[in-house]
Write a protein that holds these residues in place. Sequence first.
Motif, PDB file in Angstrom:
ATOM      1  N   ARG A  63      38.811  44.351  37.427  1.00  0.00           N
ATOM      2  CA  ARG A  63      37.879  43.880  38.465  1.00  0.00           C
ATOM      3  C   ARG A  63      37.908  44.795  39.684  1.00  0.00           C
ATOM      4  NH1 ARG A  63      38.705  40.395  42.825  1.00  0.00           N
ATOM      5  NH2 ARG A  63      40.857  40.019  42.153  1.00  0.00           N
ATOM      6  N   ILE A  64      39.112  45.136  40.150  1.00  0.00           N
ATOM      7  CA  ILE A  64      39.238  45.978  41.335  1.00  0.00           C
ATOM      8  C   ILE A  64      38.776  47.404  41.045  1.00  0.00           C
ATOM      9  CG2 ILE A  64      40.898  46.952  42.975  1.00  0.00           C
ATOM     10  CD1 ILE A  64      42.511  44.367  42.679  1.00  0.00           C
ATOM     11  N   THR A  66      36.244  48.181  39.169  1.00  0.00           N
ATOM     12  CA  THR A  66      34.785  48.127  39.327  1.00  0.00           C
ATOM     13  C   THR A  66      34.404  48.137  40.798  1.00  0.00           C
ATOM     14  OG1 THR A  66      34.550  46.872  37.265  1.00  0.00           O
ATOM     15  CG2 THR A  66      32.691  46.818  38.778  1.00  0.00           C
ATOM     16  N   TYR A  67      35.079  47.319  41.597  1.00  0.00           N
ATOM     17  CA  TYR A  67      34.791  47.284  43.036  1.00  0.00           C
ATOM     18  C   TYR A  67      34.984  48.668  43.660  1.00  0.00           C
ATOM     19  CZ  TYR A  67      35.199  42.139  42.793  1.00  0.00           C
ATOM     20  OH  TYR A  67      35.029  40.808  42.494  1.00  0.00           O
ATOM     21  N   THR A  68      36.110  49.323  43.301  1.00  0.00           N
ATOM     22  CA  THR A  68      36.428  50.630  43.872  1.00  0.00           C
ATOM     23  C   THR A  68      35.394  51.674  43.462  1.00  0.00           C
ATOM     24  OG1 THR A  68      38.788  50.066  43.785  1.00  0.00           O
ATOM     25  CG2 THR A  68      38.230  52.387  44.082  1.00  0.00           C
ATOM     26  N   GLY A  71      32.342  51.089  45.457  1.00  0.00           N
ATOM     27  CA  GLY A  71      32.611  51.491  46.829  1.00  0.00           C
ATOM     28  C   GLY A  71      32.533  52.997  47.001  1.00  0.00           C
ATOM     29  N   GLY A 153      33.887  42.377  37.450  1.00  0.00           N
ATOM     30  CA  GLY A 153      33.511  43.051  38.689  1.00  0.00           C
ATOM     31  C   GLY A 153      32.024  43.259  38.853  1.00  0.00           C
ATOM     32  N   VAL A 160      31.060  40.348  47.796  1.00  0.00           N
ATOM     33  CA  VAL A 160      31.235  41.730  47.344  1.00  0.00           C
ATOM     34  C   VAL A 160      30.111  42.596  47.896  1.00  0.00           C
ATOM     35  CG1 VAL A 160      31.214  43.245  45.321  1.00  0.00           C
ATOM     36  CG2 VAL A 160      32.522  41.125  45.261  1.00  0.00           C
ATOM     37  N   LEU A 164      30.398  45.900  50.220  1.00  0.00           N
ATOM     38  CA  LEU A 164      29.787  47.180  49.853  1.00  0.00           C
ATOM     39  C   LEU A 164      29.002  47.763  51.020  1.00  0.00           C
ATOM     40  CD1 LEU A 164      28.609  46.499  46.182  1.00  0.00           C
ATOM     41  CD2 LEU A 164      30.351  48.141  46.915  1.00  0.00           C
ATOM     42  N   MET A 180      36.718  49.034  49.320  1.00  0.00           N
ATOM     43  CA  MET A 180      36.581  48.056  48.245  1.00  0.00           C
ATOM     44  C   MET A 180      37.912  47.782  47.559  1.00  0.00           C
ATOM     45  SD  MET A 180      33.593  47.038  48.546  1.00  0.00           S
ATOM     46  CE  MET A 180      33.618  45.920  47.145  1.00  0.00           C
ATOM     47  N   GLY A 184      39.499  44.079  47.215  1.00  0.00           N
ATOM     48  CA  GLY A 184      39.950  43.555  45.925  1.00  0.00           C
ATOM     49  C   GLY A 184      41.397  43.122  45.950  1.00  0.00           C
TER      50      GLY A 184
END
Length: 246
Positions: A63-64, A66-68, A71, A153, A160, A164, A180, A184
Amino acid sequence: MLLSNLALAFVTGLISSFGHCLGMCGGIVAIYSARQAAQTPAGESQPGMMARIVSFLPLHLGRITTYTFFGALIGLAGSLLDQAGGMMGWQGLFSVIGGIIMLLVSLSLMGVLPPIEATLVTLTKGNTPVTRMRGLFGKRSFWSTLTLGILWGFLPCGLVFAMLVLAARVGTFWGGALTMLAFGLGTVPTLVGFGLAANLLSPKLRGGLQSFAAILLMLFAVQTVLRGLAVANIIPSFSYGQVMLW
């Protein structure tokens, strides 16, 4: 500015996870936990607390990640905008637009506006990664759990989206990625231990924590708008001592 962004992202993730994230994503963690328990062979004892915590790590790593990734992309986009001519003008306009979006998300978290998630699902016509996630819940391998987290993610989430916008405001590839990543990581403690922590927190307290996170986001949204107006020379900059507020 990067350090303040990282602090805001982490604190927002940490506080909002007790309310917003727990409500939105607690079900995913619960289903995963239940399916993993059901996969334990007959006659074999259920995993201990530490083993269960470890089993969640690939899920949150995905998940993190994907966020990173998002970002980094949006931070790079902000950097390219800065480098295109009229750099100061772009920064001012981008800050104002970003601040307004963050303000709308904060109002959604407070219940003043409809949930952002519902709007995002409508815009995507319901095409979310959930259907692909279903087949991965019962699998116990590292890669299937990591893939499940990566797909998680991609699920529409107003919070989220707001982070972003914050990542884009940094205007660098690494700054966006780190923003991001910090957000997360802030959500991990509650989502890993929600089975224990959530039961100790009343719905009223969780709602209060979500409102606090929304107010924090709203204050930063106002600062972002004011900073954009100052960059565009519409209003004067303002400093308090050595700290530039906008």
